[in-house]
Write a protein that holds these residues in place. Sequence first.
Motif, PDB file in Angstrom:
ATOM      1  N   ASP A  40       0.842  -1.187   0.000  1.00  0.00           N
ATOM      2  CA  ASP A  40       0.000   0.000   0.000  1.00  0.00           C
ATOM      3  C   ASP A  40       0.883   1.245   0.000  1.00  0.00           C
ATOM      4  O   ASP A  40       0.979   1.974   0.983  1.00  0.00           O
ATOM      5  CB  ASP A  40      -0.910  -0.007   1.237  1.00  0.00           C
ATOM      6  CG  ASP A  40      -1.908   1.146   1.211  1.00  0.00           C
ATOM      7  OD1 ASP A  40      -2.160   1.679   0.104  1.00  0.00           O
ATOM      8  OD2 ASP A  40      -2.412   1.514   2.292  1.00  0.00           O
ATOM      9  N   VAL A  41       1.573   1.452  -1.136  1.00  0.00           N
ATOM     10  CA  VAL A  41       2.478   2.595  -1.275  1.00  0.00           C
ATOM     11  C   VAL A  41       2.276   3.214  -2.657  1.00  0.00           C
ATOM     12  O   VAL A  41       1.810   2.543  -3.589  1.00  0.00           O
ATOM     13  CB  VAL A  41       3.949   2.171  -1.109  1.00  0.00           C
ATOM     14  CG1 VAL A  41       4.224   1.690   0.319  1.00  0.00           C
ATOM     15  CG2 VAL A  41       4.334   1.098  -2.117  1.00  0.00           C
ATOM     16  N   PRO A  42       2.644   4.480  -2.832  1.00  0.00           N
ATOM     17  CA  PRO A  42       2.535   5.121  -4.150  1.00  0.00           C
ATOM     18  C   PRO A  42       3.458   4.455  -5.160  1.00  0.00           C
ATOM     19  O   PRO A  42       4.506   3.905  -4.802  1.00  0.00           O
ATOM     20  CB  PRO A  42       2.976   6.568  -3.872  1.00  0.00           C
ATOM     21  CG  PRO A  42       2.798   6.763  -2.404  1.00  0.00           C
ATOM     22  CD  PRO A  42       3.067   5.438  -1.781  1.00  0.00           C
ATOM     23  N   ASP A  43       3.095   4.512  -6.418  1.00  0.00           N
ATOM     24  CA  ASP A  43       3.907   3.910  -7.474  1.00  0.00           C
ATOM     25  C   ASP A  43       5.300   4.518  -7.526  1.00  0.00           C
ATOM     26  O   ASP A  43       6.282   3.822  -7.797  1.00  0.00           O
ATOM     27  CB  ASP A  43       3.217   4.095  -8.838  1.00  0.00           C
ATOM     28  CG  ASP A  43       1.966   3.238  -8.965  1.00  0.00           C
ATOM     29  OD1 ASP A  43       1.832   2.262  -8.192  1.00  0.00           O
ATOM     30  OD2 ASP A  43       1.125   3.555  -9.829  1.00  0.00           O
ATOM     31  N   GLU A  44       5.390   5.826  -7.271  1.00  0.00           N
ATOM     32  CA  GLU A  44       6.689   6.492  -7.321  1.00  0.00           C
ATOM     33  C   GLU A  44       7.640   5.916  -6.276  1.00  0.00           C
ATOM     34  O   GLU A  44       8.822   5.687  -6.544  1.00  0.00           O
ATOM     35  CB  GLU A  44       6.536   8.007  -7.100  1.00  0.00           C
ATOM     36  CG  GLU A  44       5.785   8.740  -8.192  1.00  0.00           C
ATOM     37  CD  GLU A  44       4.262   8.583  -8.049  1.00  0.00           C
ATOM     38  OE1 GLU A  44       3.814   8.009  -7.024  1.00  0.00           O
ATOM     39  OE2 GLU A  44       3.546   9.021  -8.965  1.00  0.00           O
ATOM     40  N   PHE A  45       7.116   5.679  -5.087  1.00  0.00           N
ATOM     41  CA  PHE A  45       7.946   5.102  -4.035  1.00  0.00           C
ATOM     42  C   PHE A  45       8.324   3.668  -4.378  1.00  0.00           C
ATOM     43  O   PHE A  45       9.466   3.247  -4.170  1.00  0.00           O
ATOM     44  CB  PHE A  45       7.219   5.125  -2.692  1.00  0.00           C
ATOM     45  CG  PHE A  45       7.937   4.355  -1.607  1.00  0.00           C
ATOM     46  CD1 PHE A  45       9.011   4.915  -0.939  1.00  0.00           C
ATOM     47  CD2 PHE A  45       7.549   3.055  -1.288  1.00  0.00           C
ATOM     48  CE1 PHE A  45       9.688   4.197   0.034  1.00  0.00           C
ATOM     49  CE2 PHE A  45       8.219   2.329  -0.317  1.00  0.00           C
ATOM     50  CZ  PHE A  45       9.292   2.913   0.352  1.00  0.00           C
ATOM     51  N   TRP A  46       7.385   2.898  -4.887  1.00  0.00           N
ATOM     52  CA  TRP A  46       7.632   1.502  -5.236  1.00  0.00           C
ATOM     53  C   TRP A  46       8.754   1.379  -6.266  1.00  0.00           C
ATOM     54  O   TRP A  46       9.660   0.550  -6.127  1.00  0.00           O
ATOM     55  CB  TRP A  46       6.350   0.872  -5.759  1.00  0.00           C
ATOM     56  CG  TRP A  46       6.478  -0.537  -6.244  1.00  0.00           C
ATOM     57  CD1 TRP A  46       6.396  -0.973  -7.524  1.00  0.00           C
ATOM     58  CD2 TRP A  46       6.712  -1.702  -5.444  1.00  0.00           C
ATOM     59  NE1 TRP A  46       6.557  -2.339  -7.590  1.00  0.00           N
ATOM     60  CE2 TRP A  46       6.753  -2.808  -6.314  1.00  0.00           C
ATOM     61  CE3 TRP A  46       6.883  -1.915  -4.082  1.00  0.00           C
ATOM     62  CZ2 TRP A  46       6.969  -4.109  -5.881  1.00  0.00           C
ATOM     63  CZ3 TRP A  46       7.102  -3.218  -3.639  1.00  0.00           C
ATOM     64  CH2 TRP A  46       7.136  -4.285  -4.530  1.00  0.00           C
TER      65      TRP A  46
END
Length: 313
Positions: A40-46
């Motif tokens: 459950d994290v933003p795509d940018e962080f992933w």
Amino acid sequence: MNILDLLKSAFLGLVEGITEWLPISSTGHMILVDEFIKMDVPDEFWNMFLVVIQLGAILSVCVLYFHDLNPFSLGKGKDGRRATWSLWGKIILGCIPAAVIGLPLNDFMDEHFYNSYVVAAALIVYGIAFILIENWRAKRRAKQAAAPAKIHGAHFAKSVAQDAAADDTDFGAISSIDDISWKTALGIGCFQVLSLVPGTSRSGSTIIGGLLLGTTRSVAAKFTFYLAIPVMFGASLLKVVKFLLGGAAMGANEWGIMIVGLVVAFVVSLLAIRWLTGFVRRHDFKAFGWYRIILGVLVLAYFLAIGPALGLV
């Protein structure tokens, strides 16, 4: 802080710590993991996390080979320091081809080549390459062992073959890191460019380069570890800068995920590197070749079954 996400991060660190050093493609494994483990994290962080987690893996190399890579280590005389600086020069030289070609193409590769079909094809092609190269090396070794018979007779040839049997599983004209020439270092660096294609495996491409250029498997693996230091630090720094310049920020959950992944990748990498260095002294790389082929077929079959290829991270 989400405990489930931390457990997922630990598992990703485990996968990274193993697959980063074995020539089996961390990307190929990560796309499969990504299909079944979602955070459950933003795509940018992933996208940033999957690159920066490599820092944990690379720190293990710095720890394991600190003495070899530190020109100021106690016990190193003038010649030892000179040899270490020379080694660093060869490491940097080996990284130049990938930097010159990879940096301008970074976004292009992300957009056009990060898909399951490319990864599957690279896994299979380089798996076959490992098997063919090891068979070629074995034939050359057998031919070299048989050559004395033409001059000294079969009995002498048999004696030579027996004497060579001890190191027959790990052979090559370049049997020490110190024996790697500047030309060979640059050649291995050119092979590293192949790893820009996802699924190739950075370690896989450089090990193949080392084997073709005459190193033993042990030397090819060790030089691969060394080449990873500037390459992976540079890639991680680039991803972090792009992440921050994009205006993204990390909360407590993201920081926890990052720290857990880094620590697990570090610990597992220590074990994986020690295992690989012992393995290649007694075995060839054909087992990894077969593994890559099987994994590539599974990746291809899976994504053909579920429909259009999904974007890789």
